[in-house]
Write a protein that holds these residues in place. Structure first.
Motif, PDB file in Angstrom:
ATOM      1  N   ALA A 177       2.514   2.343  18.240  1.00  0.00           N
ATOM      2  CA  ALA A 177       2.280   3.648  18.851  1.00  0.00           C
ATOM      3  C   ALA A 177       2.293   4.739  17.783  1.00  0.00           C
ATOM      4  N   GLY A 178       1.680   5.875  18.116  1.00  0.00           N
ATOM      5  CA  GLY A 178       1.682   7.015  17.215  1.00  0.00           C
ATOM      6  C   GLY A 178       0.345   7.235  16.547  1.00  0.00           C
ATOM      7  N   PRO A 203       8.550   6.314  21.469  1.00  0.00           N
ATOM      8  CA  PRO A 203       9.414   5.665  20.482  1.00  0.00           C
ATOM      9  C   PRO A 203      10.546   4.923  21.194  1.00  0.00           C
ATOM     10  N   HIS A 204      10.807   3.737  20.780  1.00  0.00           N
ATOM     11  CA  HIS A 204      11.882   2.960  21.413  1.00  0.00           C
ATOM     12  C   HIS A 204      13.256   3.347  20.883  1.00  0.00           C
ATOM     13  N   ILE A 219       6.899  11.832  23.506  1.00  0.00           N
ATOM     14  CA  ILE A 219       5.846  10.856  23.758  1.00  0.00           C
ATOM     15  C   ILE A 219       4.750  11.028  22.714  1.00  0.00           C
ATOM     16  N   TYR A 220       4.324   9.925  22.091  1.00  0.00           N
ATOM     17  CA  TYR A 220       3.214   9.977  21.163  1.00  0.00           C
ATOM     18  C   TYR A 220       1.918  10.297  21.905  1.00  0.00           C
ATOM     19  N   ALA A 221       1.097  11.156  21.295  1.00  0.00           N
ATOM     20  CA  ALA A 221      -0.261  11.464  21.764  1.00  0.00           C
ATOM     21  C   ALA A 221      -0.268  12.131  23.133  1.00  0.00           C
ATOM     22  N   ILE A 222       0.772  12.870  23.469  1.00  0.00           N
ATOM     23  CA  ILE A 222       0.816  13.582  24.756  1.00  0.00           C
ATOM     24  C   ILE A 222       0.526  15.062  24.573  1.00  0.00           C
ATOM     25  N   GLY A 223       0.383  15.506  23.327  1.00  0.00           N
ATOM     26  CA  GLY A 223       0.234  16.934  23.054  1.00  0.00           C
ATOM     27  C   GLY A 223      -1.009  17.554  23.648  1.00  0.00           C
ATOM     28  N   ALA A 248       8.283  20.005  19.896  1.00  0.00           N
ATOM     29  CA  ALA A 248       8.748  19.097  18.841  1.00  0.00           C
ATOM     30  C   ALA A 248       9.469  17.882  19.396  1.00  0.00           C
ATOM     31  N   GLY A 249      10.011  17.981  20.617  1.00  0.00           N
ATOM     32  CA  GLY A 249      10.716  16.852  21.206  1.00  0.00           C
ATOM     33  C   GLY A 249      12.205  17.113  21.352  1.00  0.00           C
TER      34      GLY A 249
END
Length: 289
Positions: A177-178, A203-204, A219-223, A248-249
């Motif tokens: 992912a990412g 990310p786990h 979450i990756y690619a949710i932006g 940023a999370g």
């Protein structure tokens, strides 16, 4: 003309005739060779030449005249002993000896065009799938430039891969992912093209210890989905944080205080990138300190 270079008319012995000797001069045709193939490098818009070969007969331009042609059409103004091609195709040249007027046979060569490819990449697996795959396609920007390409593909600076005989496509399987960087090049040279693509997943684990690596969780690619809804809970179901998809999370704190190492849960409402279908997911990840 007999074997002794004597002109002799013996058809009628009663007719007067005369015998005379002549000298024949044999002038050789100009002789030279070219490489069977030359490589012309252009950029992706097909207008700027990056590297042009020189097709050189090796003959003295003061002693010979040259006629160059491309695909059977004479190139006006090209009379030198060499030429720098600006397009692909079959080039031919005839050399003419200025002293004797003798011309060579046409000598042909082929110019292959190569350019950094135009590339496209697509994540073919669904978001949050057990395995993520990325399909990559490559092509020349101008299909008429006599480019015969065999492409090679690299993921994140890794080894070069190819997919013969279908050399314009390659699929990377079981991709993390990412964000990923995909680079494609023509095997015979002349540059590379690069594209970035995001694989949606989560990310786990993350490690908010201030070392600059994995310090936040999102979450990756949710932006590109600002309407997505993300909630984070502890294992007892207590809401700790609502995340912005474009932020940023989560930094691993609650009310400004660090939370302990443990598993945490999240829920996400999102749109599937490949279908735009509304979906939701509930899963967990690990915070490590």
């Amino acid at each position: 003309l007999n074997g002794d270079n004597v002109i002799d008319n013996e058809q009628d012995s009663s007719t007067c005739y005369e015998t005379a000797e002549i000298t024949l001069q044999v002038n050789p045709m100009p002789s030279f060779t070219l490489e069977a193939e030359y490589l012309l490098c252009i950029n992706t818009n097909g207008t700027e030449i990056i590297n042009s070969p020189v097709i050189d007969t090796g003959l003295d331009a003061t002693l010979y005249t040259f006629v160059w042609s491309l695909e059977g059409i004479v190139l006006p103004g090209e009379t030198g002993s060499s030429i720098a091609p600006t397009s692909g195709g079959t080039y031919s040249v005839i050399a003419i000896d200025n002293a004797t007027g003798c011309a060579s046979i046409p000598v042909d060569t082929f110019v292959t065009v190569s350019e950094p490819p135009v590339i496209d990449a697509e994540v073919t697996s669904l978001a949050f799938a057990d395995q993520h795959d990325i399909a990559v396609t490559a092509s020349a920007s101008d299909a008429t430039n006599n480019s015969i390409a065999i492409y090679e593909f690299s993921l994140d600076g890794g080894s070069w891969e190819t997919n013969e005989p279908n050399d314009s496509m390659y699929t990377f399987t079981d991709v993390a992912a990412g964000q990923h960087t995909i680079t494609v090049r023509d095997r015979i040279g002349c540059g590379e093209s690069t594209i970035t693509i995001m694989v949606m997943d989560y990310p786990h684990y993350f490690t908010p210890n201030g070392d600059g690596y994995n310090d936040t969780w999102n979450i990756y690619a949710i932006g590109n989905q600002p309407d997505a809804v993300i909630y984070i809970f502890d294992r007892y179901g207590k809401l700790l944080k609502q995340l912005s998809p474009t932020g940023a999370g989560w930094n691993g704190t609650y009310n400004g205080n660090p939370v302990p190492t443990s598993d945490y849960w999240f829920t996400l409402e999102y749109r599937e990138p490949s279908t735009d279908e509304k979906k939701s997911i509930r899963a967990h990840f690990t915070l490590k300190r």
